[in-house]
Design a protein around this motif. Structure first.
Motif, short mmCIF file in Angstrom:
data_model
loop_
_atom_site.label_atom_id
_atom_site.label_comp_id
_atom_site.label_asym_id
_atom_site.label_seq_id
_atom_site.Cartn_x
_atom_site.Cartn_y
_atom_site.Cartn_z
N LYS A 119 0.83 -1.21 0.00
CA LYS A 119 0.00 0.00 0.00
C LYS A 119 0.87 1.26 0.00
N ARG A 136 -9.17 5.38 -3.47
CA ARG A 136 -9.58 4.01 -3.75
C ARG A 136 -8.60 3.01 -3.12
N ILE A 137 -7.29 3.33 -3.19
CA ILE A 137 -6.28 2.46 -2.56
C ILE A 137 -6.47 2.44 -1.05
N ALA A 140 -9.61 0.25 -0.36
CA ALA A 140 -9.47 -1.19 -0.64
C ALA A 140 -8.43 -1.85 0.26
N GLU A 159 -8.94 -11.62 -3.60
CA GLU A 159 -9.56 -10.35 -3.98
C GLU A 159 -8.60 -9.19 -3.77
N LEU A 160 -7.87 -9.20 -2.64
CA LEU A 160 -6.87 -8.16 -2.37
C LEU A 160 -5.80 -8.16 -3.46
N GLN A 162 -5.97 -9.24 -6.54
CA GLN A 162 -6.46 -8.76 -7.83
C GLN A 162 -6.53 -7.24 -7.87
N PHE A 163 -6.94 -6.63 -6.76
CA PHE A 163 -6.97 -5.16 -6.73
C PHE A 163 -5.56 -4.59 -6.82
N TRP A 166 -4.37 -4.89 -10.36
CA TRP A 166 -5.05 -3.91 -11.21
C TRP A 166 -4.45 -2.51 -11.01
N THR A 167 -4.20 -2.15 -9.75
CA THR A 167 -3.62 -0.83 -9.46
C THR A 167 -2.22 -0.71 -10.03
N LYS A 184 -1.16 -12.05 -13.27
CA LYS A 184 -2.56 -12.50 -13.29
C LYS A 184 -2.68 -14.00 -13.46
#
Length: 487
Positions: A119, A136-137, A140, A159-160, A162-163, A166-167, A184
């Protein structure tokens, strides 16, 4: 932007610390073979400030003069202790993480710490005007919420991840798209987290290199004043930090006087004030013949010592190459004078055999003996193809002997080509302000491309140095003139 510059400074700090020590050791301990008094005690704060000033000055200088400058990941040597310890610690950490995730119920302490690091790194990549993605960061990757989910057994690491991926894809440079695509495809948590950190490290380098390219135009506008002021600050703290620069210019003035006196039958040469451009240009030319092992380098060009040394190492094979080709063509005369393909063939053959000239195991005498044999074969074949009689045994022996003789630094042909190359570089300095390349002296046509590239590089480096340090040089030359008038 701040992150990129800080990374850049850390990467180069070690190199420029060595330069700082060189400044101090050259200016504080000895000069011209004479012992100096013991240096005064230097406070830690003063030393740290000096180190900071020199590092910043050297950093700005590196960005300006090296257009190809880019940061690269540090590669530790294979098998070294530091690398082995690092690999062992990383292996232990990831094995511990994997063991925690296999517990029943899983332990997420290490995972949460890694997410906190990720993060922080993602937020550091954000431009100032990217507040929406920043929010958003923060949402999430809300660490208290993630901690609470872990305690209740409902944390979804997939899920974490994948976010996070994506970021990273939104923030990375286009050259990292393939790396993001590979992330991925990874399904196991531990290998995925390990590769995420690997790609984030590459993104740090990309960000730092972007910072370099961004800051370069801004530095160009104020580089001369900045570097001059930083060096003046250094000089204020170390007043004798120009001793070797003074010696460099003084020796050049002496050399010029002697050369002019010899050329004018003993007439006295001009004083330093009457030929500052001559002194400067000749002084810079001497840097291409410098003995880097035993002669301390002038302080004002210390940041470019490696560049001058590299140019010197590139010029030495060109001197020998042009000498050998001149000998070859002198021995064959008109028979091969109009054959451009032969010139390329001979040049390539000699260049290959001189390629490792500056490696420890290289023997110049053996290389020149091989070159003599090789050229005898090539020239004999060429003469036969064009209806000329082949080399006689005496001619071959003579050619080989002349080529082998260039192993001596004072060989007449070698000294002649060295002198012509120096004249060409001197003319390049004198004509660099008018943007018109100087004419190439005779015998240097085979190496014209290489010489022109080096002359451009040399002129740019020298002209920038002149802009920055000319006030210091003027003071030194004025001092030399005063000492001359009032012994």
């Amino acid at each position: 932007m701040h992150f990129g510059l800080q990374t850049l400074k850390k990467q180069l700090k070690c190199n420029y610390s060595c330069m700082l020590l060189s400044f101090q050791s050259q200016s504080l301990f000895c000069f011209n073979g004479e012992a100096r008094p013991s240096p005064r005690f230097v406070a830690v704060e003063e030393l740290m400030q000096t180190a900071k000033d020199v590092t910043n000055m050297a950093l700005a200088h590196e960005i300006l003069v090296n257009r190809e400058f880019k940061l690269k990941p540090t590669e530790l040597p294979e098998g070294c202790l530091e690398r082995r310890v690092k690999e062992m610690m990383h292996k232990t950490f990831w094995e511990c993480l994997e063991a925690q995730l296999k517990e029943d119920p899983p332990t997420y302490g290490h995972v949460i710490k890694l997410v906190a690091e990720i993060k922080e790194m993602l937020l550091s990549f954000l431009p100032a005007n990217h507040s929406r993605l920043g929010s958003r960061i923060e949402e999430a990757l809300d660490l208290p919420l993630i901690q609470q989910q872990a305690e209740n057994g409902v944390l979804d690491i997939g899920e974490l991840s994948q976010f996070i991926i994506w970021t990273m894809g939104s923030l990375c440079a286009p050259c990292r798209d393939e790396d993001i695509k590979k992330l991925k495809e990874i399904t196991d948590v531990v290998p995925l987290l390990r590769e995420i950190f690997s790609v984030l490290d590459l993104m740090k380098m990309d960000m730092a290199n972007f910072a370099v390219s961004y800051v370069r135009p801004h530095l160009m506008k104020q580089s001369v004043e900045y570097e001059r002021s930083k060096f003046q600050e250094f000089l204020d703290r170390h007043p004798n930090a120009l001793d070797y620069t003074e010696k460099w210019l003084k020796d050049t003035v002496t050399w010029l006087r002697e050369a002019r006196a010899e050329g004018s039958g003993g007439a006295s040469a001009d004083s330093p004030s009457h030929l500052p451009i001559n002194v400067h240009n000749q002084a810079y030319l001497r840097l291409l013949l410098w003995d880097h092992v035993s002669d301390p380098f002038p302080e004002t060009v210390l940041m470019d010592q490696v560049r001058f040394q590299q140019m010197q190492q590139e010029l030495e094979p060109l001197v020998l190459l042009s000498s050998v080709l001149l000998i070859a063509y002198t021995n064959t005369g008109e028979a091969v004078s109009g054959l451009p393909k032969l010139m390329d063939t001979l040049k390539n053959a000699v260049s290959v055999l001189l390629a490792d000239m500056h490696t420890p195991y290289f023997s110049l005498e053996e290389a020149l003996a091989t070159i003599g044999e090789k050229l005898c074969v090539e020239l004999s074949v060429c003469l036969s193809q064009h209806g000329y009689p082949p080399f006689s045994a005496e001619q071959k022996s003579n050619l080989k002997g002349q080529i082998l003789a260039t192993v001596q630094p004072d060989n007449k042909v070698r000294k002649l080509m060295e002198s012509r190359i120096q004249s060409y570089f001197l003319a390049a300095l004198e004509s660099s302000q008018h943007q018109s390349p100087p004419p190439l002296p005779g015998g240097l046509l085979p190496v014209s491309r290489e010489l022109k590239e080096l002359a451009i590089h040399f002129s740019r480096l020298v002209n920038f140095n002149k802009l920055v340090y000319s006030p210091f040089y003027r003071k030194i030359l004025n001092k030399l003139q005063t000492e001359e008038e009032c012994p």
